[in-house]
Design an enzyme around this catalytic site. Structure first.
Site, PDB file in Angstrom:
ATOM      1  N   ASP A  52       0.827  -1.209   0.000  1.00  0.00           N
ATOM      2  CA  ASP A  52       0.000   0.000   0.000  1.00  0.00           C
ATOM      3  C   ASP A  52       0.861   1.258   0.000  1.00  0.00           C
ATOM      4  OD1 ASP A  52      -2.287  -1.576   0.216  1.00  0.00           O
ATOM      5  OD2 ASP A  52      -2.252  -1.517   2.414  1.00  0.00           O
ATOM      6  N   TYR A 110       6.285  -9.858   7.392  1.00  0.00           N
ATOM      7  CA  TYR A 110       6.176  -8.412   7.593  1.00  0.00           C
ATOM      8  C   TYR A 110       6.675  -8.054   8.985  1.00  0.00           C
ATOM      9  CZ  TYR A 110       3.234  -7.576   3.464  1.00  0.00           C
ATOM     10  OH  TYR A 110       2.760  -7.452   2.179  1.00  0.00           O
TER      11      TYR A 110
END
Length: 274
Positions: A52, A110
């Site tokens: 994103d 992540y």
């Protein structure tokens, strides 16, 4: 036709995400523009995982197909010559035809870096998330870590899925989640098979709510079971989110992610059993 894999690192703060957009301000646009200038032809890329706006990457992977003959490091040096300072190709490697940056991946990792305190740190702008807390207060890291464990395993993660998510199924497998505290820092490491749109940031929103004492540890299980986005906390800021590593079968022999020597990895390796 030769398939080339590239390892990419980028600071996502100035970009509108990974995926190409008409306005051209994305990481994919920057990379493909640099490749075109270096190679003299358009070279479309396929990415392991779209990030994103504002999200960073330490170990992103892409592949491209080309008739051009170049040494692997020539791809690194030549492409980097045309990239902005916030994006870099870290390695290049010729791959077999059956390699696919997205579909060959079996694990994605992540990290989220978060600070808390009465004032924000200007030098960490865009590089870490921030929670404002009065002097003397802190996030309950133990509660955050305990709550996160209910997410491990195969689940329907609809409660953590963005409304615009295009994934065919909300069912994903979470391999592990660890939350660790270091002074006014909180580090979160999340490993899974794949992730839904905004999934990590929505999980972070819930963890922060629990860490602040606004929700009990058991609430995370309630959110997961609800299978509804409205049951979860608001989406947390992208600033501290890093795509650290994309894992592939050993048969592909890809270079190790630079995340292996990062501060984030060191934080977790200090704890036995991780």
């Amino acid at each position: 036709m030769t398939r080339i894999a590239l390892g990419i690192q980028y600071d996502g703060a100035a970009f509108s995400g990974w995926q190409s957009q008409p306005h051209g301000n994305t990481v994919q646009d920057a990379l493909e523009s640099a490749l075109r200038q270096f190679a003299g032809v358009a070279l479309p890329t396929t990415v392991a995982g779209r990030t994103d706006a504002g999200v960073h990457a330490l170990g992103q992977v892409v592949h491209l197909d080309t008739d051009l003959v170049r040494e692997p490091f020539s791809w690194v040096r030549g492409t980097n010559a045309f990239l902005p300072p916030t994006v870099a190709v870290r390695w290049a490697q010729e791959m077999p035809e059956d390699f696919h940056a997205r579909f060959s991946a079996h694990r994605r990792t992540y990290y989220y870096a978060l600070t808390f305190g009465p004032t924000r740190a200007p030098l960490l702008e865009d590089k870490a998330g921030y929670v404002m807390l009065p002097p003397g207060q802190s996030l309950d890291v133990a509660a955050m870590n305990e709550a996160a464990q209910v997410l491990v395993g195969e689940h329907d993660f609809s409660s953590f899925r963005a409304a615009e998510c295009q994934a065919k199924s909300p069912v994903k497998t979470m391999y592990s989640i660890e939350v660790r505290g270091e002074g006014e820092w909180v580090f979160v490491r999340i490993r899974g098979s794949a992730f839904l749109h905004h999934m990590v940031r929505n999980i972070m929103g819930c963890l922060v709510a629990i860490g602040r004492g606004r929700q009990p540890v058991s609430w995370m299980g309630d959110v997961l079971a609800a299978r509804s986005r409205v049951a979860a906390a608001p989406t947390f800021m992208p600033d501290g989110l890093y795509l650290a590593e994309v894992g592939y079968p050993d048969a592909f022999s890809l270079p190790a992610s630079p995340a292996s020597s990062s501060l984030f990895r060191g934080v977790f390796d200090e704890h036995a059993g991780l």
